[in-house]
Design an enzyme around this catalytic site. Structure first.
Site: not given
Ligand SMILES: Cc1cc2nc3c(=O)[nH]c(=O)nc-3n(C[C@H](O)[C@H](O)[C@H](O)COP(=O)(O)O)c2cc1C
Length: 413
Positions: A116, A139, A165, A261, A285
């Site tokens: 990320s 981002y 994203t 994404k 997300h």
């Molecule tokens: C703590 C946390 C931080 C996240 N940070 C990002 C990020 O920096 N960039 C991004 O595209 N998605 C981010 N996401 C979303 C994840 O990439 C992903 O889409 C999501 O966790 C999928 O759902 P799940 O946790 O139920 O498997 C984050 C999710 C969590 C839980």
């Protein structure tokens, strides 16, 4: 089902639910909730997981599954299973080396790791210290020079793919964080001081070694030199004006694989396919942005119809079992991204936890394949599924067979 008593050691964790319980035991509540929580009423967070529970298997019997394997090709290269680690920012606030831990565990299983832009580990550190396939998630920032510099750095560091994203023009409203007085960096109040102190091992590490920094965002604002200034500048730095024309510029300038994404609609997916992106991730997300958004698995068929086999479609959100991966593949996904499922392991116990999480998911996927009479991932097809309470299989998805063979099977040895 969660174990009747929260496990104390990684070795006692047999499911992702166990690793989640271990993370809860080891982290201050505010930090755990930051990883675990979703936006507003958390309806989409819950719906993502429930969508998987709606599908039951009708297993094929008398199939030779002795040599079953989850190996496949994912976006043109070999993978140990059709999955990649999703980008999760700020993982280092739970366990200092969580990003490297996830990248290393991913390499061991032969699946891509996505860093990320809000990670606490630098682009170059992952490239040099973790083996394996690396994707970089960006981002879209208001500071366009900075945004392009990040992409340039990922290019120089040989990242295989860029993930943009698009479901975050503004930050979601995560109320657990408000209630817990949680922010990055930490704001100290009487309540959260007590909370932090309740996990002495974690607190000592933060105290002695200092709070981690979002390494890739250093310099985002000229004046932002401290951890505090960097982190507080991040939220207001997203660019809500990013649109199709700007995405086309990214497509023109990034010569390698481009993955978008955060897609939930067939018309958006159709347009992305036409634009020439290399893959699409159906994602909300993890329920952290628009609460009430359609569950990812439910959006998958519409997105598959939109791309009509022109680009591979991955899905994330709510995957907590290897059998969930099998369901997503049977419904036509080319692969999945793993978010919290592997994050719980990494923030609970670094590399040991990340490896355990991936080991559990891989073992469960293989077990499900064998139990379903599917010796390879290409045999995970819609006829294996029944909607809960109904006898008929779902309509055949606009599925993997139509995607150019390099994106799919056969398994690569
Ligand atoms: C703590 C946390 C931080 C996240 N940070 C990002 C990020 O920096 N960039 C991004 O595209 N998605 C981010 N996401 C979303 C994840 O990439 C992903 O889409 C999501 O966790 C999928 O759902 P799940 O946790 O139920 O498997 C984050 C999710 C969590 C839980």
């Amino acid at each position: 089902m969660t174990a009747w008593r929260a496990p104390r050691r990684v070795a006692d964790c047999y499911s992702i639910a166990d690793l989640r319980a271990l993370a809860r035991r080891r982290l201050p509540r505010a930090v755990f909730d930051f990883y675990d929580g979703g936006a507003e009423d958390e309806r989409t967070l819950a719906a993502n997981a429930q969508a998987y529970a709606q599908w039951r298997f009708a297993p094929r019997v008398l199939v030779d599954v002795a040599a079953a394997s989850s190996a496949c090709a994912l976006l043109g290269a070999a993978a140990g299973m059709p999955a990649a680690i999703a980008p999760t920012g700020a993982a280092g606030f739970g366990c200092r080396n969580a990003d490297l831990a996830l990248a290393t565990a991913a390499a061991k299983l032969g699946i891509p790791y996505t860093l990320s832009s809000s990670a606490t580990t630098a682009i170059e550190t992952i490239a040099t210290r973790a083996p394996g396939r690396h994707w970089f998630q960006a981002y879209v920032l208001r500071n366009q020079d900075f945004f392009w510099q990040l992409i340039e750095r990922a290019h120089h560091a040989d990242y295989e793919a860029l993930v943009i994203t698009v479901d975050l023009p503004v930050g979601g409203k995560r109320e657990r964080d408000f209630h817990n007085h949680f922010s990055i960096p930490f704001r100290f109040s009487a309540r959260n001081m007590l909370d932090f102190a309740s996990r002495p091992r974690w607190a000592l590490d933060m105290l002695v070694r200092g709070m981690p920094v979002m390494e890739n965002l250093r310099g985002l604002e000229a004046a932002a030199t401290s951890a505090t200034a960097i982190a507080s500048s991040v939220g207001r730095s997203y660019d809500p004006s990013f649109d199709w024309a700007r995405l086309a510029q990214v497509r023109d300038r990034w010569p390698r694989k481009l993955i978008v994404k955060g897609v939930s609609r067939g018309d958006d997916a159709q347009r992305l396919a036409k634009m020439g992106v290399d893959a699409i991730v159906v994602s909300n997300h993890g329920g952290r942005q628009l609460d009430g958004a359609v569950a990812s698995l439910e959006a998958l068929p519409e997105v598959l119809r939109g791309v009509a086999g022109r680009v591979p479609v991955l899905v994330d959100g709510g995957i907590r079992r290897g059998s969930d991966i099998a369901r997503a593949l049977a419904l036509g996904a080319h692969g999945v991204l793993l978010g919290r499922a592997t994050l719980y392991g990494a923030v609970a116990a670094g590399e040991e936890g990340a490896q355990r999480a991936l080991g559990i998911l891989h073992d469960e996927l293989l077990r499900t394949m064998r139990l379903c009479g599917a010796p390879g991932v290409q045999h995970l097809t819609a006829d294996l599924l029944r909607p809960a309470g109904e006898a008929a299989p779902p309509e055949q998805p606009a599925c993997r067979e139509r995607v150019p063979a390099r994106h799919i099977e056969p398994a690569i040895s």
